[in-house]
Design a protein around this motif. Structure first.
Motif, PDB file in Angstrom:
ATOM      1  N   HIS A  55      53.759  34.121  37.365  1.00  0.00           N
ATOM      2  CA  HIS A  55      53.476  33.430  38.625  1.00  0.00           C
ATOM      3  C   HIS A  55      54.303  32.149  38.765  1.00  0.00           C
ATOM      4  O   HIS A  55      54.609  31.729  39.881  1.00  0.00           O
ATOM      5  N   ALA A  71      50.909  39.667  42.899  1.00  0.00           N
ATOM      6  CA  ALA A  71      50.389  38.562  42.101  1.00  0.00           C
ATOM      7  C   ALA A  71      48.872  38.607  42.013  1.00  0.00           C
ATOM      8  O   ALA A  71      48.195  39.266  42.810  1.00  0.00           O
ATOM      9  N   VAL A  75      50.823  32.248  45.497  1.00  0.00           N
ATOM     10  CA  VAL A  75      51.903  31.567  44.776  1.00  0.00           C
ATOM     11  C   VAL A  75      52.813  30.761  45.703  1.00  0.00           C
ATOM     12  O   VAL A  75      53.857  30.289  45.279  1.00  0.00           O
TER      13      VAL A  75
END
Length: 474
Positions: A55, A71, A75
């Motif tokens: 990440h 993810a 992010v």
């Protein structure tokens, strides 16, 4: 990868779009887990690993051209946020494979998986566009990443499946359901984790249990020479095709012989005819691997002539697996240091012994530079002792055991078998082995380097080649 929109990917993975202005944007590049490998239009899957959190590299991936990130949390760049990135990647792989309708060939076994997968891939490429597992990326992350490399043109998808416990292969087959399943053998690799060969057979047999039945086109390709594998016929509803040297094998070898260089030749028999094969690979153990590849190719409709030609032209695709290189001074280095278990160690030693015939004719010697085999549990002492004894029985000129306790068992086995002089030696680490070899190697010598991957013994082979310079990969 097949062309999918971000909205479609979110639907497949059960994810939520974050910072995505246009969900109709399509993924047209590769799916990767390393931001340095991002392609324009690709998808970056961010894993939170033991040492690095992907990440943290999401912004870098998008700047490099990724259309979005898969993810576990927002992010700050276009992302599909999912509860579990690994499971989402698997769901995406399954959806893509189902849409493509490609033939999935899955294989497993205790030894020889990667070499056989490479042979299958090279043979099937002669037949139709083929995608296969790179190296040994055969786990819950590597397998879906390979499957996602398939495109609309892909006809065959060849997937290596590894297991470190019961249930692992069942999980992998759920990600990419195979039509053809190949089981090579049941050995002692990871026996320390499984507990017994019978438990290993339980795990490997999950592959044939996952196949569709015969009416739906399912085919189990099984090693007729391994009783634990042959017995898996009772665990599948798929059609069974046997390979091996057994007389009742559907695909078998006769007249097996070795060239002076240590490469096997044999007559290949299939239900549609016979052909002559001379492999470019080293060691008689590759005959079984080649028969497995031939059986898969036969099932997929290739003629025996096509199969024999393709096998005879196939080489090594994955690094550090019986890589044979001749130095300028006539020393041959065999780098087989990617991994080791008792079965593969014995096969490598026999290959070295076969190559030694030519070496001795030129005044050379054979050297076995061996390190520990990992994950053998209570069997470790006996297995290391047996390998040391085998080196003596095969008349290997010099055994160099590298490392600590397990290496000492290798050396002790050789000593107890009759290696009382300077034929065997124990050294502390890779550098000590390099120093010894540099001082004693002479033209015509053949050096095998092999150990479990965690030991990093490939450094010995690479150091020997770096100093003297590679000449030819034979």
């Amino acid at each position: 990868m097949i062309d999918l929109s971000l909205a479609e990917i979110a639907d497949i993975t059960g994810g939520l779009a974050h910072d995505i202005p246009d969900p109709s944007v399509r993924i047209t590049g590769a799916v990767v887990i390393d931001s340095r490998q991002v392609e324009p239009g690709g998808l970056f899957a961010a894993f939170d690993g033991e040492q690095v959190d992907g990440h943290d590299y999401a912004a870098r991936a998008v700047a490099a051209g990724a259309a979005a990130v898969l993810a576990a949390r927002p992010v700050g760049v276009p992302a599909i946020v999912v509860p579990d990135v690994e499971k989402a990647l698997g769901a995406l792989a399954r959806a893509v494979v189902e849409r493509l309708g490609t033939d999935v060939v899955a294989l497993t076994g205790s030894a020889g998986k990667t070499s056989t997968k490479d042979l299958i891939a090279q043979v099937l490429q002669h037949h139709a566009p083929t995608v296969w597992t790179p190296g040994s990326l055969n786990n819950e992350i590597g397998l879906p990443l390979t499957a996602l490399k398939a495109t609309a043109d892909t006809r065959h998808l060849v997937l290596e499946m590894g297991a470190r416990g019961v249930g692992h292969i069942a999980y992998l087959t759920g990600l990419t359901p195979p039509r053809i399943g190949l089981v090579l053998n049941v050995g002692t690799a990871h026996i320390g984790e499984f507990g017994s060969r019978e438990q290993i057979a339980v795990a490997k047999g999950e592959l044939v249990e996952a196949l569709p039945d015969e009416a739906a086109g399912g085919v189990a390709v099984l090693n007729a020479d391994d009783p634990l594998v042959r017995a898996m016929t009772a665990r599948t509803k798929a059609r069974t095709v046997l390979f091996g040297e057994a007389e009742d094998a559907d695909v078998r070898a006769t007249d097996v012989r070795m060239t002076p260089a240590g490469q096997p030749s044999f007559t290949l028999h299939t239900p549609t005819g016979c052909g002559e094969v001379t492999l470019r690979l080293y060691g008689e153990h590759h005959v079984s691997n080649a028969l497995a590849a031939a059986a898969v190719a036969h099932v997929l409709g290739m003629s025996v002539a096509e199969i024999a030609t393709a096998l005879s032209g196939a080489g090594t695709l994955s690094r550090w697996r019986m890589e044979v290189t001749e130095r300028a001074d006539g020393v041959t280095v065999v780098n087989d240091a990617y991994n080791a278990n008792p079965e593969s160690m014995r096969a490598a030693l026999r290959a070295l012994a076969a190559m030694g015939g030519g070496a001795r004719a030129n005044g050379g010697r054979t050297w076995a530079v061996l390190g520990p085999m990992a994950e053998l549990g209570d069997e470790s002492l006996a297995e290391h002792d047996a390998i040391g004894r085998l080196a003596v029985r095969l008349n290997v000129s010099k055994l160099v055991a590298v490392g600590g306790r397990e290496a000492s068992w290798l050396q002790l086995g050789a000593y107890n078998e009759g290696s009382w002089g300077e034929e065997s030696v124990l050294v502390s680490d890779a550098q000590a082995a390099v120093d010894l070899l540099r001082s004693e190697l002479r033209p015509g010598d053949v050096v095998l380097v092999k150990a479990s991957r965690s030991i990093g013994l490939e450094r010995v082979a690479l150091a020997l080649l770096e100093r003297e310079g590679e000449v030819t990969g034979r």
